[in-house]
Enzyme design. Sequence first.
Site, PDB file in Angstrom:
ATOM      1  N   CYS A   2     -48.666 -24.704  43.327  1.00  0.00           N
ATOM      2  CA  CYS A   2     -49.587 -23.580  43.484  1.00  0.00           C
ATOM      3  C   CYS A   2     -50.325 -23.725  44.820  1.00  0.00           C
ATOM      4  O   CYS A   2     -50.355 -24.771  45.424  1.00  0.00           O
ATOM      5  CB  CYS A   2     -50.590 -23.601  42.343  1.00  0.00           C
ATOM      6  SG  CYS A   2     -49.791 -23.566  40.732  1.00  0.00           S
ATOM      7  N   TRP A  74     -47.780 -20.935  40.664  1.00  0.00           N
ATOM      8  CA  TRP A  74     -46.371 -21.155  40.352  1.00  0.00           C
ATOM      9  C   TRP A  74     -46.383 -21.610  38.895  1.00  0.00           C
ATOM     10  O   TRP A  74     -46.781 -22.747  38.601  1.00  0.00           O
ATOM     11  CB  TRP A  74     -45.772 -22.206  41.276  1.00  0.00           C
ATOM     12  CG  TRP A  74     -44.376 -22.602  40.944  1.00  0.00           C
ATOM     13  CD1 TRP A  74     -43.974 -23.594  40.085  1.00  0.00           C
ATOM     14  CD2 TRP A  74     -43.162 -22.022  41.438  1.00  0.00           C
ATOM     15  NE1 TRP A  74     -42.612 -23.668  40.029  1.00  0.00           N
ATOM     16  CE2 TRP A  74     -42.078 -22.726  40.838  1.00  0.00           C
ATOM     17  CE3 TRP A  74     -42.873 -20.998  42.314  1.00  0.00           C
ATOM     18  CZ2 TRP A  74     -40.732 -22.414  41.097  1.00  0.00           C
ATOM     19  CZ3 TRP A  74     -41.541 -20.691  42.585  1.00  0.00           C
ATOM     20  CH2 TRP A  74     -40.497 -21.390  41.981  1.00  0.00           C
ATOM     21  N   HIS A 507      -2.746 -40.491  43.096  1.00  0.00           N
ATOM     22  CA  HIS A 507      -1.891 -39.412  42.554  1.00  0.00           C
ATOM     23  C   HIS A 507      -1.714 -38.301  43.561  1.00  0.00           C
ATOM     24  O   HIS A 507      -1.412 -37.173  43.193  1.00  0.00           O
ATOM     25  CB  HIS A 507      -2.496 -38.890  41.243  1.00  0.00           C
ATOM     26  CG  HIS A 507      -2.544 -39.934  40.181  1.00  0.00           C
ATOM     27  ND1 HIS A 507      -1.437 -40.362  39.478  1.00  0.00           N
ATOM     28  CD2 HIS A 507      -3.581 -40.719  39.756  1.00  0.00           C
ATOM     29  CE1 HIS A 507      -1.776 -41.328  38.652  1.00  0.00           C
ATOM     30  NE2 HIS A 507      -3.071 -41.569  38.782  1.00  0.00           N
TER      31      HIS A 507
END
Length: 611
Positions: A2, A74, A507
């Site tokens: 905030c 916030w 692989h």
Amino acid sequence: MCGIMGYVGPRPASPIILQGLERLEYRGYDSAGVAVADGGVIEIRKSAGKLDRLRQKLDESEPAGHIGIGHTRWATHGPPTDENAHPHTDPTEKFAIVHNGIIENYFELREELRASGREFASDTDTEVLVHLIADEYDGDLAEAIRAAVKRATGAYALVAVTAHEPDTMVAVRMIRPLVIGFGQGETFLASGIPALLDHTRDVLVMEDGELATISAAGIILEKLDGTPVERDHLDIDWDVEQAEKGGYAHFMLKEIFEQPRVVADSLLGRLDGSAVTLEDVKWDSDFEQSLEKIWITACGTAFHAGLAGKEMLEGLLRIPTEAVYAHELRYRDPIVEPNSLTLAISQSGETADTLAAARLLHERGSRLVAITNVVGSALTHYSDDVVYTRAGLEISVASTKAYTAMLVAQYLVALRLGQSRGVLDTARASEVAAALEALPSQVESLLTREAGIDEMSRYLATQLSDENDIYFIGRGLDYAVATEGSLKLKEISYLHSEAMPAGELKHGTLALITQGTPVIVVNTQAHVYDKTISALQEVKARGASVIAVAYDDDSEIEHYTDHVLRIPRTMDLLSPVLSIVPLQLLAYHVADARGLEIDQPRNLAKSVTVE
Ligand code: AGP
């Protein structure tokens, strides 16, 4: 985070406060307000939404006083509404307060006050404080605040005014930032330096556990126990943009360095020993006992946090756990078992694919839990439960602090479920809880140690910045971290990178490893450590240049690698919160070495709200 702004002096307060709040807009907010003390009353103007709505209310009727406080909120407790906007007043409206942070024990304090007949106008933890201050007031605002904060625990910054003393505001810093600016016959207070720079560069930074009594003539600075404090002022030579970044070159770097506080905030008030409190989770123990499947769905960084969550939750709880990209899941026809839980992870809570996948599983009967950083975001509207990540606004498109907060949220869910289902005994649960509690200081030490990973990753970045293909490998949780490290690198440096399980190299991809090919390995998981060393030997034998992320006390790894980025030892289960940090810094420094924009990478948006 905030925003806080205060003023006391000869000029009308509200225009100055509003201007200061505008300077703090970059921190993100969802409501705003102003309180001005004048002639024995306190005038409040506040509303949900952006500052233009507050400005409209002030234009309609501007309070005339010369002392006041303002706030951009916030939301952490309670959705963004007019009632939840700060400032908050006591029932007599003779006291007003704005606050940044979290009051851990607000619930029990509020229940105590309610039991004594108090009524509350909001859902916020802040309002509890102003009731306490009013109760304690006996002619001295500073003393009333001192007494009130003794009853509150948490990480916060607050400032209050009272109509009884219309020339004084009193501020307390307890971890959340507060700075004081000194003008000619006027004094300013703010949560960040940018709000002061229109008026003064003569600044004092308050430290934790301090109380400041602020008047137009200056301040009295004390410890909360009343011990006087002397502190030099600073002469700030930043421009506003630098100040918004806290002196860092980019928001991304600032947010990487905010992670100790973010990890601490994600845990605040949620761990008592090994007991886990998730304030916005409503499921009951019957549900916990009946749980048979966990789905995790997300995109990007949030998905990578979910990959780690899958490994961790399935490993700890022994419940089948499946992490699926949301953009894949939404077009599948998933078989959703009864008694399943879906963790939908989204920093913004607005990602279209994640919303769609989460709703699909929910519609088929899965209980939906949002793990998100934004209170009141779309995802929370569809969810049965929410675990807020409390990372504060994340400005950089490249997500860093939200990622570590997402990990912590999943650890808390695992710790809660593991104990309720009896798969985590007291000893093991206590071990996990203790390791979680240690994380904030470990992240802090990792970021601040001498000649540590910031310097090392800056050096290595110069070696990587002209490479075209960089490989990240690991096994299990280390592979989950490798996927996030690879995304961090590619999205801000524009270099191609690829993450894969270490066992997958032989692989196919091994065909691409030639002299000098950079391979970055994360190797913290003891049960597969030797297997990952084997993969290292495979790539080293073909000329790769290997950078490892490994524990401080790992004395074997350097025999197989060219460089090691070291992290403090923790439980292997929790290592992702630490092992991601060097990879975040590495990505940042590579992009910086390449002279790129960093906070707003090309082609990318902070939140992908369309398909
Ligand atoms: C990560 O650095 C990116 N910003 C991106 O992958 C992001 O994580 C993804 O778009 C998901 O966003 P969300 O967490 O807001 O749902």
